[in-house]
Scaffold this active site. Structure first.
Site, short mmCIF file in Angstrom:
data_model
loop_
_atom_site.label_atom_id
_atom_site.label_comp_id
_atom_site.label_asym_id
_atom_site.label_seq_id
_atom_site.Cartn_x
_atom_site.Cartn_y
_atom_site.Cartn_z
CB CYS A 185 -1.35 -0.02 1.32
SG CYS A 185 -2.09 1.36 1.67
CB CYS A 192 0.75 1.73 4.26
SG CYS A 192 -1.33 1.20 4.19
#
Length: 97
Positions: free
Chosen positions: A22, A25
């Protein structure tokens, strides 16, 4: 100390649900590191990889990453998905001392 013991404690616990693949993230990693420096031992920050811990992801209804849940005394005090500034996270932690 188990996850359950941590979230049931007196200190606020910010849980970061993330995934290695991600991009947003990864953007949160330095933000959380800066936040940790600012809050010291007033709160705990825990990272949970959703791919390695699917049961936690389901248990807390996490549908997208990054997702953040703030616990205190075993109760969910706040939750939100997406990239967030350290200042906002610090304010939430301070409000839940």
């Amino acid at each position: 100390m188990t996850f359950q013991e941590m979230i049931n404690g007196d200190k606020p616990v910010l849980v970061d649900f993330f995934a290695a693949w991600c991009g947003p993230c990864k953007m949160m990693t330095p933000v959380l590191e800066a936040l940790k420096q600012r809050i010291g031992d007033r709160a705990r920050i825990i990272k949970i990889d959703v791919d390695k811990n699917p049961q936690a992801t389901v248990a807390f209804g996490v549908q997208g990453v990054p997702a953040f849940i703030l616990f205190k005394g075993g109760a969910v005090r706040w939750r939100q998905s997406g990239v967030l500034p350290a200042g906002e996270l610090e304010r939430l932690i301070n409000e839940n001392q």
